[in-house]
Design a protein around this motif. Structure first.
Motif, PDB file in Angstrom:
ATOM      1  N   ALA A   1     108.550-122.725 100.326  1.00  0.00           N
ATOM      2  CA  ALA A   1     108.878-121.814 101.447  1.00  0.00           C
ATOM      3  C   ALA A   1     110.343-121.981 101.840  1.00  0.00           C
ATOM      4  O   ALA A   1     110.676-122.206 103.005  1.00  0.00           O
ATOM      5  CB  ALA A   1     107.956-122.058 102.647  1.00  0.00           C
TER       6      ALA A   1
ATOM      7  N   SER B   1     107.367-116.526  98.730  1.00  0.00           N
ATOM      8  CA  SER B   1     106.499-115.436  98.254  1.00  0.00           C
ATOM      9  C   SER B   1     107.282-114.175  97.901  1.00  0.00           C
ATOM     10  O   SER B   1     106.687-113.188  97.500  1.00  0.00           O
ATOM     11  CB  SER B   1     105.454-115.102  99.323  1.00  0.00           C
ATOM     12  OG  SER B   1     106.081-114.524 100.460  1.00  0.00           O
TER      13      SER B   1
ATOM     14  N   LEU C   1     102.078-119.534  98.778  1.00  0.00           N
ATOM     15  CA  LEU C   1     101.384-120.804  99.008  1.00  0.00           C
ATOM     16  C   LEU C   1      99.908-120.634  99.361  1.00  0.00           C
ATOM     17  O   LEU C   1      99.152-121.594  99.361  1.00  0.00           O
ATOM     18  CB  LEU C   1     102.093-121.608 100.108  1.00  0.00           C
ATOM     19  CG  LEU C   1     103.460-122.162  99.712  1.00  0.00           C
ATOM     20  CD1 LEU C   1     104.165-122.755 100.934  1.00  0.00           C
ATOM     21  CD2 LEU C   1     103.330-123.228  98.626  1.00  0.00           C
ATOM     22  N   ASN C   2      99.511-119.390  99.664  1.00  0.00           N
ATOM     23  CA  ASN C   2      98.089-119.161  99.937  1.00  0.00           C
ATOM     24  C   ASN C   2      97.302-118.876  98.666  1.00  0.00           C
ATOM     25  O   ASN C   2      96.098-118.678  98.729  1.00  0.00           O
ATOM     26  CB  ASN C   2      97.907-118.018 100.942  1.00  0.00           C
ATOM     27  CG  ASN C   2      98.051-118.538 102.360  1.00  0.00           C
ATOM     28  OD1 ASN C   2      99.143-118.961 102.741  1.00  0.00           O
ATOM     29  ND2 ASN C   2      96.974-118.553 103.117  1.00  0.00           N
TER      30      ASN C   2
ATOM     31  N   ASN D   1     106.874-127.412 102.781  1.00  0.00           N
ATOM     32  CA  ASN D   1     107.144-126.538 103.914  1.00  0.00           C
ATOM     33  C   ASN D   1     106.300-125.282 103.699  1.00  0.00           C
ATOM     34  O   ASN D   1     105.929-124.973 102.565  1.00  0.00           O
ATOM     35  CB  ASN D   1     108.637-126.188 103.931  1.00  0.00           C
ATOM     36  CG  ASN D   1     109.041-125.357 105.134  1.00  0.00           C
ATOM     37  OD1 ASN D   1     108.612-125.618 106.261  1.00  0.00           O
ATOM     38  ND2 ASN D   1     109.868-124.348 104.913  1.00  0.00           N
TER      39      ASN D   1
ATOM     40  N   GLY E   1     105.222-121.093 105.546  1.00  0.00           N
ATOM     41  CA  GLY E   1     105.495-120.124 106.609  1.00  0.00           C
ATOM     42  C   GLY E   1     104.740-120.570 107.870  1.00  0.00           C
ATOM     43  O   GLY E   1     103.779-121.331 107.784  1.00  0.00           O
TER      44      GLY E   1
ATOM     45  N   PRO F   1     102.210-120.640 110.912  1.00  0.00           N
ATOM     46  CA  PRO F   1     100.883-120.047 111.135  1.00  0.00           C
ATOM     47  C   PRO F   1     100.894-119.015 112.258  1.00  0.00           C
ATOM     48  O   PRO F   1     101.751-119.041 113.146  1.00  0.00           O
ATOM     49  CB  PRO F   1     100.002-121.251 111.485  1.00  0.00           C
ATOM     50  CG  PRO F   1     100.935-122.326 111.901  1.00  0.00           C
ATOM     51  CD  PRO F   1     102.247-122.071 111.222  1.00  0.00           C
TER      52      PRO F   1
ATOM     53  N   ARG G   1      98.290-128.933 111.681  1.00  0.00           N
ATOM     54  CA  ARG G   1      99.416-129.850 111.447  1.00  0.00           C
ATOM     55  C   ARG G   1      99.031-131.290 111.771  1.00  0.00           C
ATOM     56  O   ARG G   1      99.567-132.217 111.175  1.00  0.00           O
ATOM     57  CB  ARG G   1     100.633-129.406 112.249  1.00  0.00           C
ATOM     58  CG  ARG G   1     101.178-128.066 111.759  1.00  0.00           C
ATOM     59  CD  ARG G   1     102.600-127.902 112.164  1.00  0.00           C
ATOM     60  NE  ARG G   1     103.090-126.552 112.027  1.00  0.00           N
ATOM     61  CZ  ARG G   1     103.521-126.019 110.885  1.00  0.00           C
ATOM     62  NH1 ARG G   1     103.487-126.715 109.782  1.00  0.00           N
ATOM     63  NH2 ARG G   1     103.988-124.781 110.863  1.00  0.00           N
TER      64      ARG G   1
HETATM   65  N1  LIG Z   1     111.687-122.693 113.754  1.00  0.00           N
HETATM   66  C1  LIG Z   1     111.103-123.556 114.536  1.00  0.00           C
HETATM   67  O1  LIG Z   1     111.464-123.701 115.714  1.00  0.00           O
HETATM   68  C2  LIG Z   1     109.958-124.398 114.044  1.00  0.00           C
HETATM   69  C3  LIG Z   1     109.495-125.430 114.855  1.00  0.00           C
HETATM   70  C4  LIG Z   1     108.445-126.222 114.418  1.00  0.00           C
HETATM   71  C5  LIG Z   1     107.868-125.968 113.189  1.00  0.00           C
HETATM   72  N2  LIG Z   1     108.332-124.955 112.410  1.00  0.00           N
HETATM   73  C6  LIG Z   1     107.660-124.714 111.148  1.00  0.00           C
HETATM   74  O2  LIG Z   1     108.554-124.911 110.071  1.00  0.00           O
HETATM   75  C7  LIG Z   1     108.191-124.031 108.985  1.00  0.00           C
HETATM   76  C8  LIG Z   1     109.417-123.216 108.585  1.00  0.00           C
HETATM   77  O3  LIG Z   1     109.804-122.458 109.708  1.00  0.00           O
HETATM   78  P1  LIG Z   1     111.120-121.570 109.768  1.00  0.00           P
HETATM   79  O4  LIG Z   1     111.492-121.557 111.188  1.00  0.00           O
HETATM   80  O5  LIG Z   1     112.088-121.993 108.740  1.00  0.00           O
HETATM   81  O6  LIG Z   1     110.512-120.134 109.395  1.00  0.00           O
HETATM   82  P2  LIG Z   1     111.216-118.855 108.719  1.00  0.00           P
HETATM   83  O7  LIG Z   1     112.666-118.828 108.976  1.00  0.00           O
HETATM   84  O8  LIG Z   1     110.360-117.720 109.164  1.00  0.00           O
HETATM   85  O9  LIG Z   1     110.996-119.111 107.156  1.00  0.00           O
HETATM   86  C9  LIG Z   1     109.701-119.156 106.622  1.00  0.00           C
HETATM   87  C10 LIG Z   1     109.769-119.377 105.118  1.00  0.00           C
HETATM   88  O10 LIG Z   1     108.425-119.382 104.622  1.00  0.00           O
HETATM   89  C11 LIG Z   1     108.344-118.515 103.502  1.00  0.00           C
HETATM   90  N3  LIG Z   1     106.984-118.003 103.402  1.00  0.00           N
HETATM   91  C12 LIG Z   1     106.326-117.208 104.287  1.00  0.00           C
HETATM   92  N4  LIG Z   1     105.096-116.951 103.846  1.00  0.00           N
HETATM   93  C13 LIG Z   1     104.957-117.576 102.640  1.00  0.00           C
HETATM   94  C14 LIG Z   1     103.909-117.692 101.691  1.00  0.00           C
HETATM   95  N5  LIG Z   1     102.720-117.098 101.869  1.00  0.00           N
HETATM   96  N6  LIG Z   1     104.121-118.423 100.575  1.00  0.00           N
HETATM   97  C15 LIG Z   1     105.311-119.027 100.363  1.00  0.00           C
HETATM   98  N7  LIG Z   1     106.336-118.974 101.230  1.00  0.00           N
HETATM   99  C16 LIG Z   1     106.166-118.252 102.364  1.00  0.00           C
HETATM  100  C17 LIG Z   1     109.383-117.436 103.794  1.00  0.00           C
HETATM  101  O11 LIG Z   1     109.837-116.851 102.594  1.00  0.00           O
HETATM  102  P3  LIG Z   1     109.361-115.458 101.962  1.00  0.00           P
HETATM  103  O12 LIG Z   1     109.257-114.465 103.077  1.00  0.00           O
HETATM  104  O13 LIG Z   1     110.497-115.194 101.011  1.00  0.00           O
HETATM  105  O14 LIG Z   1     108.051-115.759 101.296  1.00  0.00           O
HETATM  106  C18 LIG Z   1     110.511-118.271 104.402  1.00  0.00           C
HETATM  107  O15 LIG Z   1     111.311-118.819 103.374  1.00  0.00           O
HETATM  108  C19 LIG Z   1     107.050-123.164 109.504  1.00  0.00           C
HETATM  109  O16 LIG Z   1     105.828-123.695 109.068  1.00  0.00           O
HETATM  110  C20 LIG Z   1     107.191-123.278 111.012  1.00  0.00           C
HETATM  111  O17 LIG Z   1     105.973-123.068 111.689  1.00  0.00           O
HETATM  112  C21 LIG Z   1     109.365-124.159 112.801  1.00  0.00           C
END
Ligand SMILES: NC(=O)c1ccc[n+]([C@@H]2O[C@H](COP(=O)([O-])OP(=O)(O)OC[C@H]3O[C@@H](n4cnc5c(N)ncnc54)[C@H](OP(=O)(O)O)[C@@H]3O)[C@@H](O)[C@H]2O)c1
Length: 262
Positions: free
Chosen positions: A14, A39, A65-66, A91, A93, A95, A160
């Protein structure tokens, strides 16, 4: 800090955007051969260009990843290229947000596969290579939801904590083999995900997404929303030789946001 990461092979899932891409960039700067997946092929192409500008070797593979079959195909590609991966960064996406009453069984099933089963499957496939090399790093990206529940993120809170239990249990099993298993728990990080969460909340509260983000910032003792690079620095540490005696741990990277002692 001498990381000892030059020439290691690192898979970050991801990783076309946000935190995952930040981690891939940081590992590339440390001299790792980096493999990213997501994805969406077009998103991956943009990310590859950016990561390759560090001079590192980068490969990208589409892997939803699903889908169990996509995860198996990803492993096949990496085995053909490098034999396996020294560093696995799990890592995914984010939830689906929502309170208990709003989340139907379909969303529970999706988040179970996305958040809990994708690391289980990836670890199963990549652990044998690490065992053979007597060296490995498994790093899961979780959330501050493992310390304190976030009211409208019941899926994150539930699965988590499962990943945290998985990491601790597995870390004991492989500790004597030179393999560590740790988690990095981000607080609020400025990515598309946090903007989507703010927009989602805005629909419920009527406040603007900007106002919600501003309130989030004010909750953080450092008064700043984090950057993907902040999370990536912690991942580089867990991947490095410097953390060789640390396993089964979670490090929250959150500008002081978590309110508990531990
Ligand atoms: N941002 C925050 O404040 C924060 C805080 C705590 C935890 N997190 C967690 O950290 C993780 C990353 O967050 P982020 O903020 O970097 O999110 P983001 O900017 O929305 O990026 C999400 C990534 O996941 C990929 N993705 C989505 N669905 C996918 C799938 N089915 N299979 C494979 N890849 C997939 C997306 O790529 P594609 O669209 O190209 O597939 C993208 O590269 C998440 O689990 C989020 O809940 C984030």
């Amino acid at each position: 800090m001498e990381t000892g990461l030059k020439g290691k092979t690192a898979l970050v899932t991801a990783a076309s955007k946000g935190i995952g891409k930040g981690i891939a960039l940081a590992l590339a700067k440390e001299g790792c051969n980096v493999i990213i997946s997501s994805s969406n092929k077009a998103n991956l192409e943009y990310a590859v260009k950016e990561i390759a500008s560090t001079g590192a070797k980068v490969h990208a593979f589409k892997c939803d990843l699903n889908l169990k079959s996509d995860i198996q195909n990803l492993q096949n590609e990496i085995v053909a290229l490098y034999g396996g991966a020294d560093i696995l960064v799990n890592n995914c996406g984010g939830p689906h947000p929502g309170f208990f009453e709003e989340i139907g069984e379909d969303k529970w099933d999706y988040a179970y596969e996305q958040v809990l089963m994708s690391p289980v499957r990836l670890i199963k496939l990549f652990l044998p290579y690490m065992k053979q090399k007597k060296w490995g790093r498994i790093i899961n990206i979780t959330s501050l939801s493992v310390y304190q529940p976030i009211d409208n993120l019941i899926l994150s809170n539930t699965f988590r904590t499962g990943v945290t239990a998985l990491a601790k249990t597995l870390s004991n099993r492989v500790a004597s083999l030179g393999i560590t298993v740790n988690n990095v728990a981000p607080g609020y990080v400025l990515t598309e995900r946090i903007k989507e969460l703010a927009e989602n909340k805005s629909k419920v509260t009527g406040e603007t997404a900007e106002k919600i983000l501003e309130k989030m910032r004010e909750e953080i003792p450092m008064q700043q929303i984090g950057k993907p690079a902040d999370i990536a620095n912690a991942v580089v540490f867990f991947a490095s030789e410097s953390s060789a005696y640390i396993t089964g741990n979670t490090l929250h990277v959150d500008g002081g946001r978590v309110g508990s002692y531990l």
